[in-house]
Design a protein around this motif. Structure first.
Motif, PDB file in Angstrom:
ATOM      1  N   ALA A 419       9.105  -7.185   5.134  1.00 21.10           N
ATOM      2  CA  ALA A 419       9.130  -6.484   6.206  1.00 21.10           C
ATOM      3  C   ALA A 419       9.813  -5.103   5.717  1.00 21.10           C
ATOM      4  O   ALA A 419       9.791  -4.213   6.289  1.00 21.10           O
ATOM      5  CB  ALA A 419      10.179  -7.289   7.177  1.00 21.10           C
ATOM      6  N   ALA A 420      10.639  -5.152   4.592  1.00 19.63           N
ATOM      7  CA  ALA A 420      11.286  -3.940   3.978  1.00 19.63           C
ATOM      8  C   ALA A 420      10.276  -3.116   3.223  1.00 19.63           C
ATOM      9  O   ALA A 420      10.595  -2.142   2.527  1.00 19.63           O
ATOM     10  CB  ALA A 420      12.448  -4.239   3.251  1.00 19.63           C
ATOM     11  N   LEU A 421       9.095  -3.477   2.926  1.00 19.35           N
ATOM     12  CA  LEU A 421       8.072  -2.786   1.889  1.00 19.35           C
ATOM     13  C   LEU A 421       7.521  -1.412   2.507  1.00 19.35           C
ATOM     14  O   LEU A 421       7.561  -1.466   3.691  1.00 19.35           O
ATOM     15  CB  LEU A 421       7.163  -3.712   1.561  1.00 19.35           C
ATOM     16  N   PRO A 422       7.157  -0.563   1.867  1.00 20.32           N
ATOM     17  CA  PRO A 422       6.538   0.687   2.607  1.00 20.32           C
ATOM     18  C   PRO A 422       5.400   0.219   2.862  1.00 20.32           C
ATOM     19  O   PRO A 422       4.604  -0.783   2.618  1.00 20.32           O
ATOM     20  CB  PRO A 422       6.887   1.712   1.202  1.00 20.32           C
ATOM     21  N   ALA A 423       4.806   1.232   3.746  1.00 23.47           N
ATOM     22  CA  ALA A 423       3.687   1.064   4.566  1.00 23.47           C
ATOM     23  C   ALA A 423       2.615   0.889   3.344  1.00 23.47           C
ATOM     24  O   ALA A 423       2.640   1.809   2.328  1.00 23.47           O
ATOM     25  CB  ALA A 423       3.172   2.211   5.434  1.00 23.47           C
ATOM     26  N   PRO A 424       1.404   0.257   3.372  1.00 27.24           N
ATOM     27  CA  PRO A 424       0.640   0.288   2.105  1.00 27.24           C
ATOM     28  C   PRO A 424      -0.462   1.334   2.302  1.00 27.24           C
ATOM     29  O   PRO A 424      -0.499   2.122   3.273  1.00 27.24           O
ATOM     30  CB  PRO A 424      -0.563  -0.892   2.728  1.00 27.24           C
ATOM     31  N   VAL A 425      -0.674   1.798   0.960  1.00 24.72           N
ATOM     32  CA  VAL A 425      -1.479   3.192   0.822  1.00 24.72           C
ATOM     33  C   VAL A 425      -2.951   2.965   1.368  1.00 24.72           C
ATOM     34  O   VAL A 425      -3.391   1.936   1.745  1.00 24.72           O
ATOM     35  CB  VAL A 425      -1.733   3.479  -0.587  1.00 24.72           C
ATOM     36  N   LEU A 445      -3.967   7.803 -11.165  1.00 24.85           N
ATOM     37  CA  LEU A 445      -2.624   8.068 -11.493  1.00 24.85           C
ATOM     38  C   LEU A 445      -1.607   8.266 -10.208  1.00 24.85           C
ATOM     39  O   LEU A 445      -0.598   8.782 -10.127  1.00 24.85           O
ATOM     40  CB  LEU A 445      -2.612   9.215 -12.178  1.00 24.85           C
ATOM     41  N   ALA A 446      -2.357   8.142  -8.957  1.00 24.35           N
ATOM     42  CA  ALA A 446      -1.525   8.394  -7.731  1.00 24.35           C
ATOM     43  C   ALA A 446      -0.358   7.558  -7.642  1.00 24.35           C
ATOM     44  O   ALA A 446      -0.641   6.217  -8.041  1.00 24.35           O
ATOM     45  CB  ALA A 446      -2.459   8.001  -6.500  1.00 24.35           C
ATOM     46  N   GLU A 447       0.758   7.962  -7.261  1.00 22.78           N
ATOM     47  CA  GLU A 447       2.164   7.245  -7.509  1.00 22.78           C
ATOM     48  C   GLU A 447       2.190   6.428  -6.261  1.00 22.78           C
ATOM     49  O   GLU A 447       1.684   6.937  -5.120  1.00 22.78           O
ATOM     50  CB  GLU A 447       3.200   8.321  -7.474  1.00 22.78           C
ATOM     51  N   SER A 448       2.842   5.285  -6.431  1.00 20.15           N
ATOM     52  CA  SER A 448       3.231   4.542  -5.274  1.00 20.15           C
ATOM     53  C   SER A 448       4.453   5.012  -4.633  1.00 20.15           C
ATOM     54  O   SER A 448       5.220   5.650  -5.331  1.00 20.15           O
ATOM     55  CB  SER A 448       3.270   3.052  -5.743  1.00 20.15           C
ATOM     56  N   ALA A 449       4.664   4.515  -3.278  1.00 18.86           N
ATOM     57  CA  ALA A 449       5.886   4.841  -2.697  1.00 18.86           C
ATOM     58  C   ALA A 449       6.769   3.992  -2.676  1.00 18.86           C
ATOM     59  O   ALA A 449       7.935   4.300  -2.107  1.00 18.86           O
ATOM     60  CB  ALA A 449       5.427   5.138  -0.923  1.00 18.86           C
ATOM     61  N   ALA A 450       6.610   2.927  -3.341  1.00 18.56           N
ATOM     62  CA  ALA A 450       7.702   1.957  -3.674  1.00 18.56           C
ATOM     63  C   ALA A 450       8.906   2.556  -4.313  1.00 18.56           C
ATOM     64  O   ALA A 450       8.665   3.193  -5.402  1.00 18.56           O
ATOM     65  CB  ALA A 450       7.083   0.956  -4.219  1.00 18.56           C
ATOM     66  N   GLN A 458       4.662 -11.071  -8.916  1.00 17.93           N
ATOM     67  CA  GLN A 458       4.890 -10.608  -7.594  1.00 17.93           C
ATOM     68  C   GLN A 458       3.613  -9.851  -7.309  1.00 17.93           C
ATOM     69  O   GLN A 458       2.941  -9.711  -6.081  1.00 17.93           O
ATOM     70  CB  GLN A 458       6.282  -9.989  -7.473  1.00 17.93           C
ATOM     71  N   ILE A 459       3.118  -8.914  -7.879  1.00 20.20           N
ATOM     72  CA  ILE A 459       2.052  -8.027  -7.940  1.00 20.20           C
ATOM     73  C   ILE A 459       0.651  -8.834  -7.890  1.00 20.20           C
ATOM     74  O   ILE A 459      -0.114  -8.555  -7.105  1.00 20.20           O
ATOM     75  CB  ILE A 459       2.083  -7.036  -9.003  1.00 20.20           C
ATOM     76  N   ARG A 460       0.687  -9.819  -8.593  1.00 20.25           N
ATOM     77  CA  ARG A 460      -0.533 -10.578  -8.482  1.00 20.25           C
ATOM     78  C   ARG A 460      -0.579 -11.520  -7.301  1.00 20.25           C
ATOM     79  O   ARG A 460      -1.784 -11.533  -6.575  1.00 20.25           O
ATOM     80  CB  ARG A 460      -0.699 -11.497  -9.720  1.00 20.25           C
ATOM     81  N   ASP A 461       0.462 -12.030  -7.013  1.00 16.95           N
ATOM     82  CA  ASP A 461       0.418 -13.351  -6.028  1.00 16.95           C
ATOM     83  C   ASP A 461       0.540 -12.567  -4.470  1.00 16.95           C
ATOM     84  O   ASP A 461       0.318 -13.273  -3.420  1.00 16.95           O
ATOM     85  CB  ASP A 461       1.201 -14.063  -6.237  1.00 16.95           C
ATOM     86  N   LEU A 468       0.528  -1.673  -2.528  1.00 20.17           N
ATOM     87  CA  LEU A 468       1.216  -0.220  -2.382  1.00 20.17           C
ATOM     88  C   LEU A 468       0.507   0.681  -3.465  1.00 20.17           C
ATOM     89  O   LEU A 468       0.980   1.653  -3.537  1.00 20.17           O
ATOM     90  CB  LEU A 468       2.517  -0.724  -2.923  1.00 20.17           C
ATOM     91  N   VAL A 469      -0.388   0.296  -4.159  1.00 22.73           N
ATOM     92  CA  VAL A 469      -1.085   1.161  -4.938  1.00 22.73           C
ATOM     93  C   VAL A 469      -2.713   0.945  -4.444  1.00 22.73           C
ATOM     94  O   VAL A 469      -3.195  -0.260  -4.489  1.00 22.73           O
ATOM     95  CB  VAL A 469      -1.112   1.116  -6.623  1.00 22.73           C
TER      96      VAL A 469
END
Length: 592
Positions: A419-425, A445-450, A458-461, A468-469
């Protein structure tokens, strides 16, 4: 003379019969037309009649007949054959434009009215008896009567019809013609049947056109939370592994020199087909599965050893730690089913580094963890430490000069609150093949808002973390059904992507890219998950083989049929694909 008087008397009798009917016709005519007819002057000479404007073609014919002067003997010749009184029924059919009876009655003995009265019924009422034409002049007059009046009628009809038939003045007709022409041009350009092209043009007019440059939300952002995602989100630190201790020396060491013969290239499929693995899973009996489940602790350790040595996976149906059951087993990958029904893949993460000319030294410890060191011809080394499930805990690149670069570090984890994660790109529909080098570099190379870092697990699963990217679809490659091989001509289509990734890593050796593999819905879920992971590995191999992308900076992961590009079941080539994401900004190792 008596004959002429006789004929004149007969004509007068006929006209007396016509008078009531003519009067009735005049009363039915519009008042303006009747006034015009009553005011019509006596017939003019032929030249004046032709010069006068004529509105009605029928009136024009009458005028030409009245203005033509025939010789007296011709009139007698036409009047001689059986002139009988005209019945009232036939006289009622006389056109309204015929000269009124009053005018005839005023001059009953003149030749011109007599000629008019005799010839008019003959012209308007066809007779079965042919009329003799003694001279060429009446023939010329007949031509003028029967042919010339038709032309004004045709011209008038054409003039009235032209505005409705001319597409240049009808906007609707012009639009339809333009749409038809566009459909034909599209059919020629795309070699599409004309009917299909016309249907496409019709749909394009009726349906709203979507802008391909408009961003779309990543499908991972709305994915259901799986058992593996919950575990990864709740993790605070990973279990201890003996391989993490640099001073540990009690491991079993194996060493292998990698050659062309014992390594796999991107254009080759795997030695074990997934159809064989499915047959093995189907043939597993209940007793064997129960026996395998009773020795789950040993299976945890045997799983890692079997995959590392390429001897084959554990038995299908065996139970592993965390209530996981082996669903599919091959020498290179094992698929397990979690308690919630979701599936997870287990594989050797060092397989991608096994390239010809290198030496792989692996040290296996009693707790199932392992340490692998890949030494290359240039003296550089890649050290990978894994736990009993072959999950990467740490990866470090040691350059020939002795300097080291930490690429992955999973030893410390921070819980994830979705719930605390930024909105997905928002992801654009543009793909790698549709971009030039600058556009592709900007997309990768676009940066993430995280504002925080994550573990690789955590990124994989966790799909919400991964979204977020934005990914870049590798549309240059679509795989054959059941295959993970990439043909050389397809691999050459990766030239731009390979160059951009290689240059990016040269600028920053910490860069890490996630290569994702996908399948369509044909086949079982377990087989598709293993196949998609194999496809991701093939793309990573092609980038290294053809474009010198360092394999240690690439991570591969298959997602099976979970995230379809074309949301439809069946054999769809577009769903047998791969994507790439730059996850450098998400990995916590970059903070070191």
């Amino acid at each position: 003379m008596r004959r002429i008087i006789h004929n004149t008397t007969a004509i007068a009798a006929c006209m007396s019969l016509l008078a009531p009917h003519l009067a009735l016709a005049q009363t039915e005519m519009p008042e303006a037309a009747a006034d015009e007819q009553m005011a019509e002057p006596l017939p003019l000479p032929e030249a004046e009649a032709e010069a006068a404007p004529v509105e009605d073609p029928a009136a024009e014919v009458t005028g030409e007949e009245m203005s033509t002067e025939a010789p007296a003997d011709s009139v007698e010749a036409e009047a001689e054959p059986d002139v009988e009184p005209v019945p009232a029924e036939e006289a009622a059919e006389e056109p309204a434009e015929t000269m009124p009876a009053e005018e005839v009655a005023e001059e009953p003995t003149e030749a011109t009215p007599a000629e008019e009265v005799v010839e008019e019924p003959a012209e308007s009422m066809p007779s079965e008896e042919p009329v003799t034409e003694p001279t060429a002049e009446p023939e010329t007059m007949e031509d003028a009567v029967t042919e010339e009046p038709a032309q004004p009628e045709m011209d008038a009809a054409e003039d009235m019809a032209e505005p409705a038939e001319d597409p240049a003045t009808d906007p609707q007709a012009l639009e339809e013609a333009l749409a038809e022409e566009t459909a034909k041009e599209n059919a020629e350009d795309s070699e599409m049947p004309a009917e299909e092209a016309e249907a496409t043009a019709t749909e394009a007019q009726s349906d709203p056109v979507e802008d391909p440059t408009m961003p779309e939300t990543a499908p991972e952002a709305e994915a259901e939370e799986t058992e593996a995602a919950k575990e990864a989100a709740a993790a605070t630190e990973l279990p201890a592994a003996a391989a993490l201790d640099d001073d540990a020396t009690d491991g079993q060491i194996t060493e292998e020199n990698v050659t062309e013969e014992n390594s796999r290239s991107s254009d080759e499929d795997f030695a074990t087909s997934l159809s064989d693995a499915r047959e093995t899973a189907t043939g597993t009996d209940t007793a064997a599965a129960a026996q395998a489940a009773s020795s789950k602790d040993d299976d945890d350790n045997d799983l890692g050893k079997a995959l590392l040595l390429g001897l084959g996976g554990v038995a299908v149906g065996a139970m592993l730690s965390n209530n996981r059951q082996v669903q599919l087993s091959t020498p290179d990958r094992v698929v397990v089913t979690r308690a919630d029904g979701s599936q997870q893949i287990i594989k050797d993460e060092v397989a991608l580094l096994r390239q010809p000319g290198s030496t792989v030294t692996t040290e296996n410890f009693d707790d199932g963890s392992s340490r692998s060191i890949v030494t290359r011809a240039d003296g550089s080394k890649v050290i990978t430490i894994r736990d009993a499930d072959l999950r990467v805990l740490r990866r470090t690149l040691v350059s020939p000069d002795g300097s080291s670069t930490r690429l992955i570090d999973e030893t410390v984890a921070e819980p994830v609150d979705l719930a605390a994660l930024p909105a997905p790109v928002n992801r654009n529909s543009a793909t790698a093949a549709s971009m030039n080098e600058d556009q592709l570099r900007a997309a990768l190379l676009a940066e993430s808002a995280a504002d925080r870092r994550f573990t690789l697990a955590q990124i994989r699963d966790i799909p919400q973390v991964r979204s977020l990217v934005a990914p870049v679809d590798i549309d240059a490659i679509t795989f054959d059904t059941g295959s993970a091989a990439i043909k050389p001509d397809q691999a050459q289509e990766l030239a731009l992507l390979g160059d951009v990734i290689r240059k990016t890593i040269a600028d920053n050796p910490r860069e890490v890219f996630l290569i994702e593999g996908y399948t369509d819905t044909v086949g079982s879920d377990a087989a598709n998950l293993a196949l998609s992971d194999r496809r991701a590995e093939s793309v990573a191999l092609a980038l290294s083989e053809y474009f010198d992308v360092p394999p240690e900076n690439l991570v591969v992961q298959g997602y099976g049929e979970r995230f379809l590009k074309i949301n439809r079941d069946g054999d769809i080539r577009e769903n047998r694909r791969a994507s790439v994401r730059r996850i450098t900004d998400l990995l916590q190792s970059t903070a070191n």
